[in-house]
Scaffold this active site. Structure first.
Site, mmCIF file in Angstrom:
data_model
loop_
_atom_site.group_PDB
_atom_site.id
_atom_site.type_symbol
_atom_site.label_atom_id
_atom_site.label_comp_id
_atom_site.label_asym_id
_atom_site.label_seq_id
_atom_site.Cartn_x
_atom_site.Cartn_y
_atom_site.Cartn_z
ATOM 1 N N LYS A 35 46.718 54.626 45.480
ATOM 2 C CA LYS A 35 48.140 54.636 45.859
ATOM 3 C C LYS A 35 49.001 54.244 44.661
ATOM 4 C CE LYS A 35 47.705 49.944 47.644
ATOM 5 N NZ LYS A 35 47.591 49.129 48.860
ATOM 6 N N ARG A 130 50.908 42.880 59.845
ATOM 7 C CA ARG A 130 51.703 43.857 59.122
ATOM 8 C C ARG A 130 51.654 45.180 59.873
ATOM 9 N NH1 ARG A 130 50.363 44.880 52.784
ATOM 10 N NH2 ARG A 130 48.686 46.057 53.776
ATOM 11 N N TYR A 252 68.032 35.988 23.248
ATOM 12 C CA TYR A 252 69.086 35.717 24.237
ATOM 13 C C TYR A 252 68.920 34.329 24.820
ATOM 14 C CZ TYR A 252 70.525 40.618 24.489
ATOM 15 O OH TYR A 252 71.007 41.870 24.207
ATOM 16 N N MET A 300 65.480 43.642 26.575
ATOM 17 C CA MET A 300 65.221 44.935 27.206
ATOM 18 C C MET A 300 64.256 45.802 26.395
ATOM 19 S SD MET A 300 67.877 47.931 28.358
ATOM 20 C CE MET A 300 68.717 47.040 29.636
HETATM 21 C C1 LIG Z 1 46.257 48.606 48.728
HETATM 22 C C2 LIG Z 1 45.268 48.576 49.804
HETATM 23 C C3 LIG Z 1 43.921 48.371 49.515
HETATM 24 C C4 LIG Z 1 43.414 48.046 48.138
HETATM 25 O O1 LIG Z 1 43.760 46.727 47.830
HETATM 26 P P1 LIG Z 1 43.199 46.017 46.502
HETATM 27 O O2 LIG Z 1 43.595 44.591 46.660
HETATM 28 O O3 LIG Z 1 43.910 46.659 45.356
HETATM 29 O O4 LIG Z 1 41.758 46.239 46.496
HETATM 30 C C5 LIG Z 1 43.014 48.444 50.563
HETATM 31 N N1 LIG Z 1 43.428 48.689 51.824
HETATM 32 C C6 LIG Z 1 44.729 48.882 52.148
HETATM 33 C C7 LIG Z 1 45.116 49.131 53.551
HETATM 34 C C8 LIG Z 1 45.695 48.817 51.151
HETATM 35 O O5 LIG Z 1 46.967 49.005 51.464
#
Ligand SMILES: *Cc1c(COP(=O)(O)O)cnc(C)c1O
Length: 355
Positions: A35, A130, A252, A300
């Site tokens: 992802k 969640r 800065y 930046m």
């Molecule tokens: C992002 C995600 C993972 C992977 O998580 P990691 O901590 O990067 O291994 C696994 N399952 C779900 C549902 C996720 O959203």
């Protein structure tokens, strides 16, 4: 000439990390989590180095379609499921496995016009609160799903909130076990559980961050002995050198004052490249192979580093911001965050090459 900043993606590290994960999980199948554009690495750049995976897990339909168009015929899992009933046509057309976490999704699948049934991952809310169905309603949802002709298989999926810390997974894992859904395949483990809770590996695992050689806990020392390798190096160069008198102020806000005569270098990398602005004085960097640190605030487009430990360094000297010689988690820790965030935040303006 472009600015000297460059991100390098190490494809051999992906192959290597997947092999390490394979050794850890034995017969469990692996969803490689790609992802967020493969955690900032570019799905297009890296997916082929993970061809030995059993499936790819992601969120974005477009990323799923991309993989199909590239020729990936294996499983693809949508980790958040679908967002509108109309998305089901894409799921059907491209043969995607979808998470189902809400009642409306089940109903939408039931009413969809499919030419073949779909595999679903039925999300159990085992304590993260969640996504997913409560343990109380779960058995009833399973039997409902099993009765829908548009559904070919149901897998129990849940997500751990604390697989990477001392709280651990036992409370959530107990919720799963008490359901006694032995007839269903199970998919529970994220990276932390892959490394530290082998009892949860079950039928499929879902590692993300460890594929990229960073730590689920955000602390490099926690994975230092695993053999996992970083998949991204961010490098730049020194573009100016100054010899500052004692008492000189840097950057800065003039946050840093030299304690003695100090040779400093200006590096072409700033927060607009994705380097964390919260990582100021003390954040580690490697100059010409020698470890030193940032002085003053990160701006930046530039930052200042101490050249005291590397007197040979000069204009054009190489600087590693994170990567093969400096774990991204060490920089992240300094900035009060985790490696995940830094990798995902690599800015578009940074040119990327693969090696
Ligand atoms: C992002 C995600 C993972 C992977 O998580 P990691 O901590 O990067 O291994 C696994 N399952 C779900 C549902 C996720 O959203």
């Amino acid at each position: 000439m472009p600015r000297p900043i460059l991100a390098t993606i190490h494809l051999d590290a992906f192959r290597h990390n997947l092999t390490i994960i394979r050794q850890k999980v034995g017969y469990s199948k692996i969803w490689s989590v790609v992802k967020a554009n493969a955690y900032g690495h570019g799905l297009d750049r890296i997916w082929q180095s993970l061809m030995q995976t059993d499936g790819f897990a992601l969120l974005d339909m477009n990323e799923a379609i991309y993989l199909r168009k590239q020729g990936w015929q294996g499983p693809i899992l949508l980790l958040e499921g679908f967002f509108k009933a109309a998305d089901l046509q894409i799921i059907n057309k491209y043969n995607l496995t979808t998470t189902v976490h809400s009642h409306w999704q089940l109903k939408a699948i039931e009413e969809a016009a499919f030419d073949k049934p779909v595999n679903i991952y039925l999300k159990l809310n085992s304590g993260m609160n969640r996504l997913g169905f409560t343990p109380d309603e779960y058995p009833q949802i399973v039997s409902m799903a099993s009765g829908i002709k548009n559904i070919s298989s149901v897998t129990l999926m849940t997500h751990f909130a604390n697989s990477d810390n001392e709280i651990g997974v036992s409370e959530q894992f107990t919720v799963v076990r008490q359901l006694k859904m032995d007839s269903l395949q199970h998919c529970l483990a994220n990276s932390g559980a892959v490394l530290w809770h082998p009892e949860t590996h079950a039928d499929w695992v879902r590692p993300g961050i460890i594929l990229y050689g960073a730590s689920p806990s955000g602390k490099w020392r926690d994975i230092a002995d695993t053999g996992l390798r970083p998949t991204m190096s961010l490098r730049s160069e020194i573009i100016a050198v100054h010899e500052l008198a004692k008492g000189a102020k840097i950057g800065y806000g003039s946050h840093y004052t030299t304690q003695r005569v100090t040779r400093v270098g200006t590096v072409a990398c700033g927060y607009a490249d994705g380097y964390p602005r919260h990582a100021s004085t003390g954040s580690p960097v490697i100059v010409d192979g020698i470890r030193t640190c940032v002085l003053g605030a990160v701006s930046m487009d530039m930052m200042t580093v101490d050249l005291t430990p590397c007197p040979e360094a000069t204009i054009g000297s190489s600087v590693e911001l994170w990567g093969k010689h400096l774990p991204v988690d060490e920089v992240a820790e300094f900035a009060g965050t985790i490696g995940y965030e830094l990798l995902c935040a690599l800015a578009r303006r940074v040119p990327v090459v693969v090696d």
